[in-house]
Scaffold this motif. Structure first.
Motif, PDB file in Angstrom:
ATOM      1  N   GLN A  20     172.057  36.540  12.192  1.00 56.23           N
ATOM      2  CA  GLN A  20     172.215  34.968  12.345  1.00 56.23           C
ATOM      3  C   GLN A  20     170.632  34.525  12.637  1.00 56.23           C
ATOM      4  O   GLN A  20     170.339  33.414  12.036  1.00 56.23           O
ATOM      5  N   GLN A  21     170.353  35.168  13.483  1.00 55.90           N
ATOM      6  CA  GLN A  21     168.755  34.475  13.736  1.00 55.90           C
ATOM      7  C   GLN A  21     167.821  34.774  12.623  1.00 55.90           C
ATOM      8  O   GLN A  21     166.914  33.628  12.528  1.00 55.90           O
ATOM      9  N   THR A  22     167.906  35.653  11.642  1.00 52.97           N
ATOM     10  CA  THR A  22     167.247  35.921  10.614  1.00 52.97           C
ATOM     11  C   THR A  22     167.347  34.755   9.568  1.00 52.97           C
ATOM     12  O   THR A  22     166.494  34.010   9.177  1.00 52.97           O
ATOM     13  N   TYR A  23     168.702  34.401   9.484  1.00 52.94           N
ATOM     14  CA  TYR A  23     168.824  33.390   8.451  1.00 52.94           C
ATOM     15  C   TYR A  23     168.489  32.011   8.881  1.00 52.94           C
ATOM     16  O   TYR A  23     168.006  31.188   8.253  1.00 52.94           O
ATOM     17  N   GLN A  24     168.459  31.857  10.233  1.00 55.64           N
ATOM     18  CA  GLN A  24     168.040  30.530  11.008  1.00 55.64           C
ATOM     19  C   GLN A  24     166.698  30.588  10.852  1.00 55.64           C
ATOM     20  O   GLN A  24     166.164  29.422  10.585  1.00 55.64           O
ATOM     21  N   ALA A  25     165.830  31.366  11.208  1.00 50.43           N
ATOM     22  CA  ALA A  25     164.399  31.624  11.130  1.00 50.43           C
ATOM     23  C   ALA A  25     163.699  31.727   9.801  1.00 50.43           C
ATOM     24  O   ALA A  25     162.799  30.791   9.283  1.00 50.43           O
ATOM     25  N   HIS A  26     164.576  31.978   8.737  1.00 51.31           N
ATOM     26  CA  HIS A  26     163.800  32.196   7.269  1.00 51.31           C
ATOM     27  C   HIS A  26     165.135  31.726   6.504  1.00 51.31           C
ATOM     28  O   HIS A  26     165.715  32.674   5.819  1.00 51.31           O
ATOM     29  N   PRO A  27     165.340  30.531   6.273  1.00 48.93           N
ATOM     30  CA  PRO A  27     166.398  29.832   5.194  1.00 48.93           C
ATOM     31  C   PRO A  27     166.137  30.469   3.940  1.00 48.93           C
ATOM     32  O   PRO A  27     164.710  30.679   3.307  1.00 48.93           O
ATOM     33  N   GLY A  28     167.073  31.015   2.982  1.00 51.02           N
ATOM     34  CA  GLY A  28     166.966  31.507   1.792  1.00 51.02           C
ATOM     35  C   GLY A  28     165.720  32.592   1.616  1.00 51.02           C
ATOM     36  O   GLY A  28     165.130  32.752   0.559  1.00 51.02           O
ATOM     37  N   ILE A  29     165.977  33.597   2.778  1.00 51.93           N
ATOM     38  CA  ILE A  29     164.959  34.691   2.883  1.00 51.93           C
ATOM     39  C   ILE A  29     164.647  35.479   1.615  1.00 51.93           C
ATOM     40  O   ILE A  29     163.812  36.158   1.334  1.00 51.93           O
ATOM     41  N   TYR A  30     165.904  35.832   0.786  1.00 51.97           N
ATOM     42  CA  TYR A  30     165.900  36.234  -0.334  1.00 51.97           C
ATOM     43  C   TYR A  30     165.344  35.813  -1.672  1.00 51.97           C
ATOM     44  O   TYR A  30     165.467  36.399  -2.670  1.00 51.97           O
ATOM     45  N   GLY A  31     164.959  34.380  -1.483  1.00 51.11           N
ATOM     46  CA  GLY A  31     164.861  33.849  -2.613  1.00 51.11           C
ATOM     47  C   GLY A  31     166.052  33.169  -3.463  1.00 51.11           C
ATOM     48  O   GLY A  31     167.157  33.423  -3.213  1.00 51.11           O
ATOM     49  N   GLU A  32     165.788  32.594  -4.636  1.00 45.48           N
ATOM     50  CA  GLU A  32     166.892  32.078  -5.609  1.00 45.48           C
ATOM     51  C   GLU A  32     167.319  32.937  -6.519  1.00 45.48           C
ATOM     52  O   GLU A  32     168.246  32.732  -7.130  1.00 45.48           O
ATOM     53  N   GLN A  33     166.327  33.844  -6.990  1.00 46.77           N
ATOM     54  CA  GLN A  33     166.816  34.688  -8.053  1.00 46.77           C
ATOM     55  C   GLN A  33     167.786  35.641  -7.589  1.00 46.77           C
ATOM     56  O   GLN A  33     167.629  36.284  -6.574  1.00 46.77           O
ATOM     57  N   PRO A  34     168.795  36.084  -8.731  1.00 39.78           N
ATOM     58  CA  PRO A  34     169.559  37.111  -8.233  1.00 39.78           C
ATOM     59  C   PRO A  34     169.035  38.303  -8.003  1.00 39.78           C
ATOM     60  O   PRO A  34     168.073  38.704  -8.679  1.00 39.78           O
ATOM     61  N   SER A  35     169.874  39.399  -7.492  1.00 41.26           N
ATOM     62  CA  SER A  35     169.541  40.753  -7.379  1.00 41.26           C
ATOM     63  C   SER A  35     169.796  41.415  -8.804  1.00 41.26           C
ATOM     64  O   SER A  35     170.699  40.954  -9.482  1.00 41.26           O
ATOM     65  N   ALA A  36     169.019  42.467  -9.162  1.00 38.49           N
ATOM     66  CA  ALA A  36     169.411  43.205 -10.470  1.00 38.49           C
ATOM     67  C   ALA A  36     170.739  43.642 -10.188  1.00 38.49           C
ATOM     68  O   ALA A  36     171.505  43.567 -11.528  1.00 38.49           O
ATOM     69  N   PRO A  37     171.193  44.487  -9.001  1.00 41.21           N
ATOM     70  CA  PRO A  37     172.649  44.703  -9.341  1.00 41.21           C
ATOM     71  C   PRO A  37     173.555  43.589  -9.398  1.00 41.21           C
ATOM     72  O   PRO A  37     174.898  43.980 -10.058  1.00 41.21           O
ATOM     73  N   ALA A  38     173.318  42.404  -9.009  1.00 44.26           N
ATOM     74  CA  ALA A  38     174.203  41.079  -9.304  1.00 44.26           C
ATOM     75  C   ALA A  38     174.413  40.769 -10.658  1.00 44.26           C
ATOM     76  O   ALA A  38     175.257  40.335 -11.486  1.00 44.26           O
ATOM     77  N   GLU A  39     173.199  40.768 -11.403  1.00 49.12           N
ATOM     78  CA  GLU A  39     173.136  40.374 -12.709  1.00 49.12           C
ATOM     79  C   GLU A  39     173.963  41.416 -13.488  1.00 49.12           C
ATOM     80  O   GLU A  39     174.710  41.260 -14.537  1.00 49.12           O
ATOM     81  N   HIS A  40     173.777  42.650 -13.167  1.00 44.92           N
ATOM     82  CA  HIS A  40     174.407  43.824 -13.987  1.00 44.92           C
ATOM     83  C   HIS A  40     176.099  43.529 -13.563  1.00 44.92           C
ATOM     84  O   HIS A  40     176.977  43.615 -14.622  1.00 44.92           O
ATOM     85  N   ALA A  41     176.468  43.243 -12.214  1.00 45.35           N
ATOM     86  CA  ALA A  41     177.873  43.127 -12.257  1.00 45.35           C
ATOM     87  C   ALA A  41     178.457  41.771 -12.684  1.00 45.35           C
ATOM     88  O   ALA A  41     179.743  41.986 -13.345  1.00 45.35           O
ATOM     89  N   ALA A  42     177.673  40.773 -12.715  1.00 41.80           N
ATOM     90  CA  ALA A  42     178.157  39.348 -13.608  1.00 41.80           C
ATOM     91  C   ALA A  42     178.549  39.847 -14.952  1.00 41.80           C
ATOM     92  O   ALA A  42     179.365  39.519 -15.437  1.00 41.80           O
ATOM     93  N   ARG A  43     177.540  40.697 -15.591  1.00 43.34           N
ATOM     94  CA  ARG A  43     177.801  40.991 -16.919  1.00 43.34           C
ATOM     95  C   ARG A  43     178.957  41.813 -17.237  1.00 43.34           C
ATOM     96  O   ARG A  43     179.731  41.581 -17.823  1.00 43.34           O
ATOM     97  N   ALA A  44     179.116  42.983 -16.269  1.00 39.62           N
ATOM     98  CA  ALA A  44     180.442  44.035 -16.400  1.00 39.62           C
ATOM     99  C   ALA A  44     181.603  43.146 -15.980  1.00 39.62           C
ATOM    100  O   ALA A  44     182.506  43.436 -16.834  1.00 39.62           O
ATOM    101  N   PHE A  45     181.533  42.449 -15.005  1.00 38.82           N
ATOM    102  CA  PHE A  45     182.997  41.540 -14.511  1.00 38.82           C
ATOM    103  C   PHE A  45     183.164  40.792 -15.874  1.00 38.82           C
ATOM    104  O   PHE A  45     184.656  40.887 -16.376  1.00 38.82           O
ATOM    105  N   ALA A  46     182.492  39.720 -16.511  1.00 41.96           N
ATOM    106  CA  ALA A  46     182.799  39.043 -17.388  1.00 41.96           C
ATOM    107  C   ALA A  46     183.084  40.044 -18.613  1.00 41.96           C
ATOM    108  O   ALA A  46     184.264  39.536 -19.501  1.00 41.96           O
ATOM    109  N   ALA A  47     182.639  41.037 -18.996  1.00 41.66           N
ATOM    110  CA  ALA A  47     183.070  41.846 -20.265  1.00 41.66           C
ATOM    111  C   ALA A  47     184.249  42.370 -19.917  1.00 41.66           C
ATOM    112  O   ALA A  47     185.044  42.530 -20.771  1.00 41.66           O
TER     113      ALA A  47
END
Length: 238
Positions: A34-61
């Motif tokens: 909770q403190q990490t998100y408060q101190a560093h909004p959007g800490i991991y950036g806007e680009q998706p992780s590589a696993p999420a890109e894979h999962a989105a393709r697999a789920f859609a397929a």
């Protein structure tokens, strides 16, 4: 932890690997995130992780429509799945992270395909049986959860998935450079830099797949260390 959907559609000495982690560790980690998100909004950036890109393709397929993400944080992966045409329920135990997700969805879209729910995965999932097509979790299962809690969570994932539903999750494993470093809490949980991680041996992956169809255990690396992970894909029987 209450579950409240939003209204929108060091040293290894003395650390036994078999000791159950103290319950207070969960509360400490919740506060730390909770403190990490408060101190560093959007800490991991806007680009998706590589696993999420894979999962989105697999789920859609696979023809998935309804997706549950566990440990969504500030939402970069949930938003990617939604922009890929999936309807996403994003859960996390940090209200601050989820508020950042809702703000990003409202500003950049697509808010209509994203819902959020504050939820601690140590509790039953806030969904009916067989109600989602797919579940995604990037490094959620390898947080400060005991083996017993992980096993209970995977049983809950199976409960809410429809027959033939997909579960894609990632975990740091015992080949990672941080395994055995920092403060040991037992049960393969090691705390480094304030973050506690449950490092997975392969045996645990196989045990969690019992009664499922295990499709893939894909090794990959992420970050500067780099972190060493597995991306696991498994499906419920039809």
């Amino acid at each position: 932890m209450t579950r409240t959907p939003d209204p929108a559609p060091g040293s290894s000495a003395g650390a036994s690997p078999h000791r159950e982690p103290a319950p207070a560790l969960a509360d400490t980690q919740r506060a730390h995130w909770q403190q990490t998100y408060q101190a560093h909004p959007g800490i991991y950036g806007e680009q998706p992780s590589a696993p999420a890109e894979h999962a989105a393709r697999a789920f859609a397929a696979a023809g998935a429509h309804q997706v549950l993400e566990l440990g969504a944080g500030h939402g970069r992966d949930a938003l990617h799945c939604a922009r890929s045409g999936l309807s996403v329920l994003a859960t996390d135990f940090s209200p601050t992270g989820l508020a950042q997700l809702r703000g990003a969805a409202a500003e950049h879209g697509p808010a209509e395909r994203v819902r959020t729910a504050v939820h601690d995965v140590r509790e039953p999932l806030p969904l009916p049986d067989a109600s989602v097509d797919a579940v995604f979790a990037h490094m959620l299962l390898c947080m400060a959860l005991s083996t017993e809690e992980i096993e209970a969570l995977v049983a809950e994932v199976r409960r809410v998935l429809r027959p033939g539903g997909s579960f894609v999750y990632t975990v740091r494993h015992t080949g990672d450079a941080h395994y055995g470093a920092g403060t040991g809490h037992g049960d393969d949980i090691w705390e480094h830099g304030g973050f506690a991680v449950h490092f997975f041996p392969r045996e645990l992956v196989d045990r969690l797949a019992e009664g499922w169809h295990l499709i893939e255990v894909h090794p990959f690396e992420e970050g500067e260390l780099p972190r060493r992970l597995w991306r696991i894909t498994q499906e419920t029987p039809r």
